[in-house]
Each structure stands twice: as structure tokens, then as C-alpha cells.
Design a protein around this motif. Structure first.
Motif, PDB file in Angstrom:
ATOM      1  N   ARG A  12       5.300  -2.186  14.601  1.00 12.11           N
ATOM      2  CA  ARG A  12       5.616  -1.205  15.652  1.00 12.11           C
ATOM      3  C   ARG A  12       6.886  -0.430  15.324  1.00 12.11           C
ATOM      4  O   ARG A  12       6.934   0.799  15.445  1.00 12.11           O
TER       5      ARG A  12
ATOM      6  N   TYR B 183       3.773   3.624  17.298  1.00 17.20           N
ATOM      7  CA  TYR B 183       3.837   2.539  16.333  1.00 17.20           C
ATOM      8  C   TYR B 183       3.975   3.078  14.906  1.00 17.20           C
ATOM      9  O   TYR B 183       3.434   4.124  14.571  1.00 17.20           O
TER      10      TYR B 183
ATOM     11  N   LYS C 103      -2.189  -0.596  20.754  1.00 15.24           N
ATOM     12  CA  LYS C 103      -0.869  -1.005  21.224  1.00 15.24           C
ATOM     13  C   LYS C 103      -0.949  -2.211  22.150  1.00 15.24           C
ATOM     14  O   LYS C 103      -2.014  -2.681  22.523  1.00 15.24           O
TER      15      LYS C 103
END
Length: 255
Positions: A69, A40, A31
């Protein structure tokens, strides 16, 4: 293939390109700090928009911390901010921004897709990855064919990826192949290949537009006015007759 819903599900489960699978899943695990509380999507991102759209927008590939995402095309990054704002300004989107897949955004007569459905390292798919992903775009074009009348292709990569897909889906692409350029327009003739009815033989108006990348928008190579201009032309060619949204109280009209 029963329809675009089934196609979208199949795209979301694709694992055909090992490099892209590894990258998209690594990004989803590690991330970005600003999105540490997000779960995500981390899978191929399907197209977004109505299944009977007369206008299609073809991008490049999902952004690592944008669509990879959120799970929706051009959602959650600055490129999407520019694109959806322009679509809203001409009346083709219900809101001017795209934050998440459940933000209530709807598109009016326009669908957005990409020739590569996985986020690539450095935003650069390889030619082999582009070609491996092409059958998904061909199937999407075939399913949209009864209503599709115009396409906006964002950037030279998308242009080069899309032309063979149009040919495989049954439109005649001129030889030599048309050169990409901002504002370029090419009218493709429909053929009997892939057509199920006489109306499916309709031609397709293809428009080129600089990509809505930060490099282009920050430097002024692509301005909001330039983007709106191409989208308006394509929308008219698709029979959508674009217009501006109802102004909010105290808001200036879109130029």
C-alpha cells in the motif's frame, strides 16, 4: 548497474511472476476498507535506507496492506511498527513509527530489503518466486558490498533465501549451510569474486532473528527486548555502536 537508485527503479517495474503481479494489483484495486482513500502502491517494493549502509535487514516479502500500500519496506503494518520501534530505541531510526513513504523517516547506517519484492497471497511466496527474485537481492548485495559488514535476517524463509544470494555475491557460505535460529551468528568470509578492491574482501557477520510477524510478537515468541538485542549485536558488528534515542520529556528510557 550504476547504483542502488537505478536498481530500485528496475525492481519497481518487475513483472516476472504472474501470480504475484495478479495478487498485488488485485489488492491495490479492491483495498481494505480502512484504507479506502489510499492510492495503493501495488508494485514491487524496493529496499529502503542509505546506499552506503554497513548493516542490512532482510525480511520476507511486502505485506498486502502494508508495503504494498505504502511503497516502502515494513511501512504501514504492525510488523513494521515493531521493527521501526526497535530501530528507534537503539538509535538507528529517526522516528519510532512508519506510516507512509513521505512521513520523514530516515534510517542511520541500516538498509532494509527483502528476498521477495511483491506481496504474496497468504504471505507465502513459492520457492520458484523466491528464486526468480533472488537476482535482485544479489545485485543489491553487490552494490552494498564496499560498506556492508553485518546482516540481520528475519525468519527461516529469509535465511534460506539469503544464503544462496550471499554466495552468489561473493561471500563464502559454510557447508553444510548454517541452520536458522534466533540469535544465531555466522561469520562469512569475503572472496575475490565480485570484489573490486581489497577492502571489498571484508567478511560479513550474519545474524538470525525471529520474524517480526504478529504471530511471533503477539505470542511473545519474539519480544521487543529480544529484537533489540539482535539488532544491537548486529549494529556493533557493523561498527555502528548503537545507543538509545534522546528521551522525550516525561518518557522512560528504553530498556
Amino acid at each position: 548497474m550504476d547504483g542502488l537508485g537505478e536498481l530500485d527503479e528496475r525492481i519497481s517495474g518487475c513483472r516476472a511472476c504472474p501470480r504475484l503481479v495478479e495478487w498485488r494489483e488485485e489488492v491495490a484495486r479492491t483495498k481494505r476498507a480502512a484504507f479506502a482513500d489510499w492510492t495503493y502502491w501495488g508494485r514491487p517494493v524496493p529496499g529502503f535506507g542509505p546506499h552506503d549502509a554497513p548493516l542490512l535487514i532482510v525480511g520476507l516479502a511486502p505485506a498486502a496492506h502494508g508495503a504494498n500500500r505504502t511503497g516502502r519496506m515494513f511501512t504501514g503494518d504492525r510488523s513494521g511498527d515493531v521493527l521501526y520501534r526497535a530501530l528507534y530505541d537503539i538509535g538507528l531510526a529517526s522516528r519510532p513509527d512508519a506510516v507512509s513513504a513521505d512521513d520523514g523517516l530516515t534510517l542511520h547506517g541500516v538498509r532494509i530489503t527483502s528476498p521477495v519484492h511483491c506481496a504474496p497471497p497468504a504471505n507465502k511466496p513459492t520457492p520458484a518466486e523466491r528464486d526468480t527474485c533472488r537476482p535482485w537481492l544479489v545485485q543489491e548485495l553487490n552494490l552494498l558490498r564496499p560498506t556492508l559488514r553485518a546482516v540481520v535476517v528475519l525468519g527461516a524463509f529469509g535465511w534460506q533465501a539469503a544464503l544462496p544470494a550471499f554466495a552468489e555475491a561473493g561471500w563464502t557460505v559454510p557447508r553444510p549451510r548454517p541452520t536458522f535460529g534466533h540469535g544465531a551468528r555466522v561469520d562469512l568470509e569475503g572472496t575475490e569474486e565480485g570484489a573490486e578492491a581489497a577492502e571489498d574482501l571484508e567478511g560479513l557477520s550474519l545474524f538470525g532473528c525471529f520474524h517480526v510477524s504478529q504471530r511471533n510478537t503477539f505470542t511473545g515468541r519474539l519480544t521487543p527486548e529480544m529484537l533489540r538485542g539482535v539488532l544491537r549485536d548486529a549494529a556493533r558488528a557493523a561498527g555502528l555502536h548503537p545507543f538509545g534515542p534522546t528521551p522525550q520529556a516525561g518518557s522512560p528510557p528504553a530498556s
